[in-house]
Design an enzyme around this catalytic site. Structure first.
Site, PDB file in Angstrom:
ATOM      1  NE  ARG A 270      -0.744  -0.219   5.075  1.00 42.59           N
ATOM      2  CZ  ARG A 270       0.066   0.568   5.809  1.00 42.59           C
ATOM      3  NH1 ARG A 270       0.204   1.722   5.223  1.00 42.59           N
ATOM      4  NH2 ARG A 270       0.548   0.194   6.905  1.00 42.59           N
ATOM      5  CG  HIS A 274      -3.571   1.024   8.629  1.00 42.27           C
ATOM      6  ND1 HIS A 274      -3.558  -0.448   8.271  1.00 42.27           N
ATOM      7  CD2 HIS A 274      -4.520   0.952   9.499  1.00 42.27           C
ATOM      8  CE1 HIS A 274      -4.649  -1.171   8.806  1.00 42.27           C
ATOM      9  NE2 HIS A 274      -5.240  -0.228   9.645  1.00 42.27           N
ATOM     10  CE1 TYR A 284       4.001   1.531   8.114  1.00 41.51           C
ATOM     11  CE2 TYR A 284       3.190   3.012   9.888  1.00 41.51           C
ATOM     12  CZ  TYR A 284       3.252   2.360   8.859  1.00 41.51           C
ATOM     13  OH  TYR A 284       1.595   2.632   8.177  1.00 41.51           O
TER      14      TYR A 284
END
Length: 371
Positions: A270, A274, A284
């Site tokens: 992706r 999120h 991250y």
């Protein structure tokens, strides 16, 4: 440790390594859009290939516009989909209208292409009850918010199909994080035990929110977890539309023949956060990792393949883009004009028979709403 026990441990480790090798990534198109597995090419006409590309382009635009609408406060919850078009759209392209789709919250595009009106998808994002009132001919449930819960539901729907002797399948989607849930194991095990016509698609986009897949499981692949349930498992290049289509189509054919369910792991990515609810992927994910996966973009890869066949050009691309923009414009307008949800709507839809302790509150709200 006794010698026999030591030998058993060594044998087990070799067995694990052997299992992982059985789930090497299935691919048809490489990153340059070249066919590297001619024997696996699916039987798709030129028109079907173009339609698949049109849907993928349309879905990328829908994602971009949905992010903008979310930032404007015109949509509520939204999980970006860019980068996962091959995994989502090509898998759905392999289905039939009669099949049943049980999506996760990132899988709204599949149920739109399955027949859910776009304006209702926008209402779903806003939390409006009408966003969940699917038309009778749309065989799907609302996107599941609880991680992995749709896996068990899929096993049940598929078993119902088998008991009715229907030649259809139930397909569900989750992410790599969903494959770490207990519901995942219960669902694939149940479906396997009863040879239910189910397809479980795990879109491994590398991160369950911020947790990398390597920290979620010691297994080298998610696909190999099918072995424990006694079902077929396959790992697919999730950025390769043709490979995803072929894997799902094969899984569907086996399922309707009574050969049981399939677990499909699609390796994808992706590009966005999120969800739009404050997630910051730069905390991250590295820029190097983002760049690596952008070079594998499913739209770029499939576009090159079609251009080499003389089936796609800038004019075709622009037509798909403009159609998406026009549809989105009309759908958001219709969603804006739809009657606002009231508190009494929520209570009416929640209860078949209103509990006595809420009846008084209901009447108070009803009186306020009538003014």
């Amino acid at each position: 440790m006794a010698a026999k026990t030591e030998n058993a441990v060594v044998d087990s480790k070799k067995q694990f390594e052997g299992i992982a090798k059985q789930f090497e990534t299935f691919q048809i198109l490489n990153e340059q859009g070249e066919v590297v597995n001619e024997s696996a090419m699916p039987d798709l006409s030129d028109d079907q290939l173009k339609e698949l590309m049109r849907r993928m382009v349309y879905t990328r635009i829908l994602d971009q516009r949905s992010i903008s609408l979310n930032r404007q406060g015109r949509l509520g919850f939204y999980a970006p989909t860019a980068g996962q078009e091959a995994s989502q759209i090509a898998s759905h392209f392999a289905l039939e209208k009669e099949d049943f789709v049980l999506p996760g919250y990132r899988d709204v595009p599949q149920i739109i292409w399955h027949g859910l009106p776009l304006y209702q998808a926008f209402l779903f994002s806003r939390g409006h009850f009408h966003g969940n009132q699917f038309p009778e001919d749309v065989n799907a449930i609302s996107p599941q918010i609880i991680i992995g819960a749709q896996i068990i539901q899929t096993a049940g729907v598929a078993l119902g199909m088998k008991k009715k002797d229907l030649k259809t399948v139930a397909i569900t989607y989750t992410g790599d994080g969903g494959a770490s849930q207990g519901d995942f194991y219960e669902g694939i095990n149940f479906a396997g035990a009863y040879k239910a016509p189910a397809i479980f698609v795990v879109q491994n986009n590398r991160f369950a929110i911020s947790t990398p897949v390597e920290k979620q499981s010691a297994a080298q692949t998610i696909a190999q977890k099918a072995a424990a349930a006694g079902i077929v498992g396959i790992q697919v290049d999730g950025m390769d539309a043709l490979a995803v289509y072929a894997a799902v189509r094969d899984a569907r054919e086996r399922a309707v023949k009574g050969e049981g369910p399939t677990l499909i792991e699609t390796l994808t990515y992706r590009y966005g956060p999120h969800t739009m609810a404050g997630d910051d992927p730069t905390r991250y994910r590295t820029k190097e990792l983002d760049n690596e996966w952008e070079e594998k973009d499913p739209l770029v890869r499939f576009r090159k393949f079609l251009e080499n066949k003389g089936l796609w050009n800038e004019e075709e691309e622009n037509k798909a883009i403009e159609q998406a923009k026009e549809d989105i414009k009309e759908a958001i307008k219709k969603a804006d004009e739809y009657p606002k949800q009231k508190v009494t709507d929520l209570m009416d839809n929640m209860y078949e028979e209103m509990p006595y302790n809420l009846k008084e509150q209901y009447e108070i709200y009803k009186a306020k709403e009538s003014k």
